[in-house]
Design a protein around this motif. Structure first.
Motif, PDB file in Angstrom:
ATOM      1  N   GLU A  80       0.827  -1.202   0.000  1.00 31.72           N
ATOM      2  CA  GLU A  80       0.000   0.000   0.000  1.00 31.72           C
ATOM      3  C   GLU A  80       0.864   1.255   0.000  1.00 31.72           C
ATOM      4  N   ILE A  81       1.935   1.269   0.785  1.00 31.60           N
ATOM      5  CA  ILE A  81       2.803   2.453   0.849  1.00 31.60           C
ATOM      6  C   ILE A  81       3.515   2.661  -0.483  1.00 31.60           C
ATOM      7  N   VAL A  82       3.950   1.579  -1.142  1.00 34.36           N
ATOM      8  CA  VAL A  82       4.636   1.721  -2.424  1.00 34.36           C
ATOM      9  C   VAL A  82       3.731   2.413  -3.444  1.00 34.36           C
ATOM     10  N   GLY A  83       2.441   2.114  -3.407  1.00 34.04           N
ATOM     11  CA  GLY A  83       1.510   2.725  -4.352  1.00 34.04           C
ATOM     12  C   GLY A  83       1.284   4.209  -4.133  1.00 34.04           C
ATOM     13  N   THR A  84       1.775   4.783  -3.018  1.00 38.23           N
ATOM     14  CA  THR A  84       1.586   6.212  -2.739  1.00 38.23           C
ATOM     15  C   THR A  84       2.856   7.019  -2.932  1.00 38.23           C
ATOM     16  N   LEU A  85       3.959   6.385  -3.326  1.00 39.95           N
ATOM     17  CA  LEU A  85       5.251   7.071  -3.464  1.00 39.95           C
ATOM     18  C   LEU A  85       5.727   7.005  -4.905  1.00 39.95           C
ATOM     19  N   THR A  86       6.638   7.926  -5.248  1.00 42.58           N
ATOM     20  CA  THR A  86       7.275   7.919  -6.556  1.00 42.58           C
ATOM     21  C   THR A  86       8.515   7.033  -6.518  1.00 42.58           C
ATOM     22  N   LEU A  87       9.047   6.749  -7.709  1.00 39.59           N
ATOM     23  CA  LEU A  87      10.241   5.913  -7.787  1.00 39.59           C
ATOM     24  C   LEU A  87      11.420   6.566  -7.071  1.00 39.59           C
ATOM     25  N   ILE A  88      11.543   7.879  -7.190  1.00 35.29           N
ATOM     26  CA  ILE A  88      12.665   8.576  -6.547  1.00 35.29           C
ATOM     27  C   ILE A  88      12.532   8.482  -5.033  1.00 35.29           C
ATOM     28  N   ASP A  89      11.303   8.658  -4.503  1.00 34.29           N
ATOM     29  CA  ASP A  89      11.109   8.560  -3.051  1.00 34.29           C
ATOM     30  C   ASP A  89      11.436   7.149  -2.554  1.00 34.29           C
ATOM     31  N   VAL A  90      11.025   6.135  -3.318  1.00 38.31           N
ATOM     32  CA  VAL A  90      11.243   4.753  -2.878  1.00 38.31           C
ATOM     33  C   VAL A  90      12.718   4.391  -2.893  1.00 38.31           C
ATOM     34  N   SER A  91      13.447   4.870  -3.936  1.00 38.38           N
ATOM     35  CA  SER A  91      14.834   4.439  -4.106  1.00 38.38           C
ATOM     36  C   SER A  91      15.840   5.293  -3.353  1.00 38.38           C
ATOM     37  N   THR A  92      15.525   6.567  -3.083  1.00 42.70           N
ATOM     38  CA  THR A  92      16.510   7.459  -2.461  1.00 42.70           C
ATOM     39  C   THR A  92      16.220   7.730  -0.986  1.00 42.70           C
ATOM     40  N   ASN A  93      14.959   7.890  -0.618  1.00 43.37           N
ATOM     41  CA  ASN A  93      14.620   8.224   0.768  1.00 43.37           C
ATOM     42  C   ASN A  93      14.115   6.969   1.476  1.00 43.37           C
ATOM     43  N   LYS A  94      15.028   6.009   1.690  1.00 42.58           N
ATOM     44  CA  LYS A  94      14.624   4.717   2.257  1.00 42.58           C
ATOM     45  C   LYS A  94      14.230   4.833   3.726  1.00 42.58           C
ATOM     46  N   ASP A  95      14.853   5.762   4.453  1.00 45.59           N
ATOM     47  CA  ASP A  95      14.487   5.924   5.873  1.00 45.59           C
ATOM     48  C   ASP A  95      13.031   6.367   6.010  1.00 45.59           C
ATOM     49  N   GLU A  96      12.645   7.365   5.230  1.00 47.75           N
ATOM     50  CA  GLU A  96      11.261   7.836   5.295  1.00 47.75           C
ATOM     51  C   GLU A  96      10.304   6.752   4.815  1.00 47.75           C
ATOM     52  N   PHE A  97      10.717   6.001   3.775  1.00 47.38           N
ATOM     53  CA  PHE A  97       9.893   4.908   3.265  1.00 47.38           C
ATOM     54  C   PHE A  97       9.666   3.858   4.358  1.00 47.38           C
ATOM     55  N   GLY A  98      10.746   3.487   5.061  1.00 46.91           N
ATOM     56  CA  GLY A  98      10.608   2.507   6.147  1.00 46.91           C
ATOM     57  C   GLY A  98       9.747   3.034   7.288  1.00 46.91           C
ATOM     58  N   ASN A  99       9.878   4.341   7.608  1.00 48.94           N
ATOM     59  CA  ASN A  99       9.062   4.916   8.683  1.00 48.94           C
ATOM     60  C   ASN A  99       7.583   4.896   8.320  1.00 48.94           C
ATOM     61  N   GLN A 100       7.279   5.166   7.045  1.00 46.41           N
ATOM     62  CA  GLN A 100       5.865   5.134   6.631  1.00 46.41           C
ATOM     63  C   GLN A 100       5.299   3.723   6.728  1.00 46.41           C
ATOM     64  N   ILE A 101       6.102   2.729   6.330  1.00 49.90           N
ATOM     65  CA  ILE A 101       5.630   1.342   6.466  1.00 49.90           C
ATOM     66  C   ILE A 101       5.390   1.012   7.932  1.00 49.90           C
ATOM     67  N   GLN A 102       6.303   1.459   8.812  1.00 48.19           N
ATOM     68  CA  GLN A 102       6.163   1.179  10.247  1.00 48.19           C
ATOM     69  C   GLN A 102       4.919   1.847  10.806  1.00 48.19           C
ATOM     70  N   GLU A 103       4.681   3.115  10.415  1.00 46.94           N
ATOM     71  CA  GLU A 103       3.488   3.815  10.901  1.00 46.94           C
ATOM     72  C   GLU A 103       2.218   3.156  10.382  1.00 46.94           C
ATOM     73  N   LYS A 104       2.242   2.732   9.104  1.00 44.00           N
ATOM     74  CA  LYS A 104       1.061   2.103   8.529  1.00 44.00           C
ATOM     75  C   LYS A 104       0.756   0.770   9.209  1.00 44.00           C
ATOM     76  N   ALA A 105       1.813  -0.013   9.496  1.00 41.66           N
ATOM     77  CA  ALA A 105       1.607  -1.343  10.060  1.00 41.66           C
ATOM     78  C   ALA A 105       1.358  -1.321  11.565  1.00 41.66           C
ATOM     79  N   THR A 106       1.694  -0.207  12.248  1.00 42.82           N
ATOM     80  CA  THR A 106       1.557  -0.169  13.706  1.00 42.82           C
ATOM     81  C   THR A 106       0.117  -0.396  14.136  1.00 42.82           C
ATOM     82  N   THR A 107      -0.826   0.196  13.415  1.00 43.80           N
ATOM     83  CA  THR A 107      -2.245   0.065  13.786  1.00 43.80           C
ATOM     84  C   THR A 107      -2.682  -1.393  13.733  1.00 43.80           C
ATOM     85  N   ASP A 108      -2.291  -2.090  12.626  1.00 43.66           N
ATOM     86  CA  ASP A 108      -2.681  -3.499  12.500  1.00 43.66           C
ATOM     87  C   ASP A 108      -1.968  -4.364  13.531  1.00 43.66           C
TER      88      ASP A 108
END
Length: 500
Positions: free
Chosen positions: A131-159
């Protein structure tokens, strides 16, 4: 106290000690012991001791150490800019020690092994990452990995909190795209960095050269100034020596001739002044030439370096342009190959459909022809059977029918020689010669009937006359099944004779 009472007391003490030993439990820090059975709320022990009532309460365990969950997208999925990527990440999770969350964990992970916990969490974490990959651009996914990982962590925390799980960290390991765009961007950035480094190096070299030229100029100016001062001092020394010599000569010559001495002194003064003027002029000319040479050297050096920098920049631009053209040509060729492959695939499917339809048509046609042949064979067999039954049923009548059926052909054969006569010439006799030729046909037919009577025993004249009164009453001739036959035979015979 008697021995019996002592024994009873000892037994009671032993039973109590055994009971206490059986109920005593001590939980390690990395495992939660859940004691349930008597109370409504289970007792939770983490890193401390407790007591359970043997046979009435049970003890279960929950694994509290952190576990590593490998999260993958399970294939290439599109980003928000429609570029398919494949991501591999690792999440560190553990069951929370919070009382409310551990109650949730008891319902999901009681007595489960670490690998079972990982399997239960993997699907949920992978879904959150997709789900998070579908909301980001290729540059965000490949260059800003820390922010990408934080978004996955925030998204999965609720579940995960609904399961009693605490996410410690989420790190992105690798990101790959289906078209190799990340590698292309790396090449572009590398070329850009190399270009900037080359320009910076050229500018630094230029600044160093300028500073070196300025330092050389200052050193040369200082040297020229020092040489001028030295020459001036030497000149002053020579003048001083000349003056002293003149003074000595003057003193020496005063006794000889005052006028001559005075003249010599004036001449020497004039020569000295002229010499000084020539020396000063030569010194100025030398200084001017030295300055002109330094300026020309600096200008030539700057021009050569400027041309070298321009040539280097031009070559770099041409290399970048060639790289860009090769990249675009490779992309275009790849797209063209993919389109040709797709066209070939579509054509192959269309050809296969046509071949299937042709095969089906051939199969249907073959079945129809087989059915037609079978039906024709069945009809012919039925006709033969019916004809055989008719022959058996009608006996002589059937034989008569066969004989009668060939009479028209016989009449036609008899009349054919006569019909082939194109012209008849009568020599002598009367005009009835032609009629006599035509009258031969009935005669021949009568002879044919007599021949058939002798061969088969069937009298065709009796058959033809079978319906008359004489045949039925006086001669007792009766042939059944020939009522319609006589008229047909007579008609065919008449027709054949008429045509002849």
């Amino acid at each position: 106290m008697s021995a019996g009472n002592i024994a009873i007391v000892v037994i009671i003490v032993l039973v109590v000690l055994i009971f206490i030993a059986m109920g005593y439990v001590k939980a390690p820090p990395d495992t939660a012991y859940i004691i349930s059975g008597l109370k409504r709320e289970p007792k939770i022990l983490i890193g401390r001791a407790g007591f359970r009532v043997p046979f009435l309460e049970r003890i279960d365990k929950i694994y509290l150490k952190q576990v590593t969950v490998d999260i993958k997208t399970g294939g290439y999925i599109p980003t928000i800019d429609f570029i398919k990527v494949q991501v591999d990440a690792v999440a560190k999770v553990r069951i929370s020690t919070d009382r409310e969350m551990i109650k949730l964990a008891m319902k999901n992970f009681l007595n489960k092994r670490p690998q079972d916990i990982v399997m239960d969490l993997q699907d949920s974490l992978q879904g959150n990452m997709r789900e998070i990959v579908g909301t980001l651009t290729l540059i965000d996914v490949s260059t800003n990995k820390d922010e990408f990982g934080n978004q996955i962590q925030e998204k999965a925390t609720t579940d995960m909190e609904k399961l009693g799980i605490e996410i410690i960290s989420c790190n992105i390991q690798t990101v790959e795209d289906e078209s190799g765009l990340i590698g292309d961007m790396g090449m572009v950035n590398s070329a850009k960095i190399k270009k900037e480094a080359s320009i910076a190096r050229a500018e630094a070299e230029r600044d160093v050269a300028i500073r070196q030229a300025e330092a050389d100029k200052d050193a040369n100016d200082a040297k020229v100034k020092a040489d001028l001062e030295i020459a001036q001092k030497n000149n002053d020394l020579d003048i001083k020596k000349a003056e002293l010599k003149t003074l000595a000569d003057t003193k020496k010559a005063e006794a000889e001739a005052a006028f001559e001495i005075q003249s010599q002194e004036q001449r020497k003064t004039i020569e000295t002044t002229s010499t000084n003027a020539d020396i000063a002029k030569r010194e100025r000319e030398i200084e001017l030439k030295q300055r002109e040479a330094a300026v020309m050297e600096q200008a030539l050096d700057a021009e050569v370096k400027k041309k070298a920098e321009a040539e280097r920049f031009r070559q770099q631009q041409e290399a970048d342009a060639r790289l860009y053209v090769r990249t675009k040509e490779a992309d275009a060729k790849k797209i063209e190959v993919e389109r040709e492959a797709e066209a070939i695939k579509i054509k192959a499917e269309a050809d296969r459909f046509v071949y299937e339809q042709d095969a089906y048509a051939i199969k249907v046609k073959g079945q129809a022809e087989a059915e037609a042949i079978q039906a024709r064979g069945v009809a012919e067999a039925e006709a033969i059977d019916k004809k055989a039954e008719a022959m058996k049923k009608y006996g002589q009548a059937a034989m008569v029918e066969m004989v009668v059926g060939v009479l028209p052909d016989i009449a036609k054969s008899v009349a054919e020689p006569i019909s082939a006569i194109d012209k008849v010439t009568v020599i002598g006799g009367d005009s009835n010669g032609i009629s006599d030729v035509g009258g031969n046909v009935p005669i021949l037919m009568a002879k044919v009937m007599e021949t058939m009577k002798e061969a088969t025993g069937i009298d065709m004249s009796d058959i033809i006359k079978a319906g008359t009164y004489d045949a039925k009453v006086n001669r007792n001739i009766n042939v059944t099944g020939l009522e319609g036959l006589k008229a047909g035979v007579a008609k065919d015979l008449a027709s054949e004779i008429t045509e002849s």
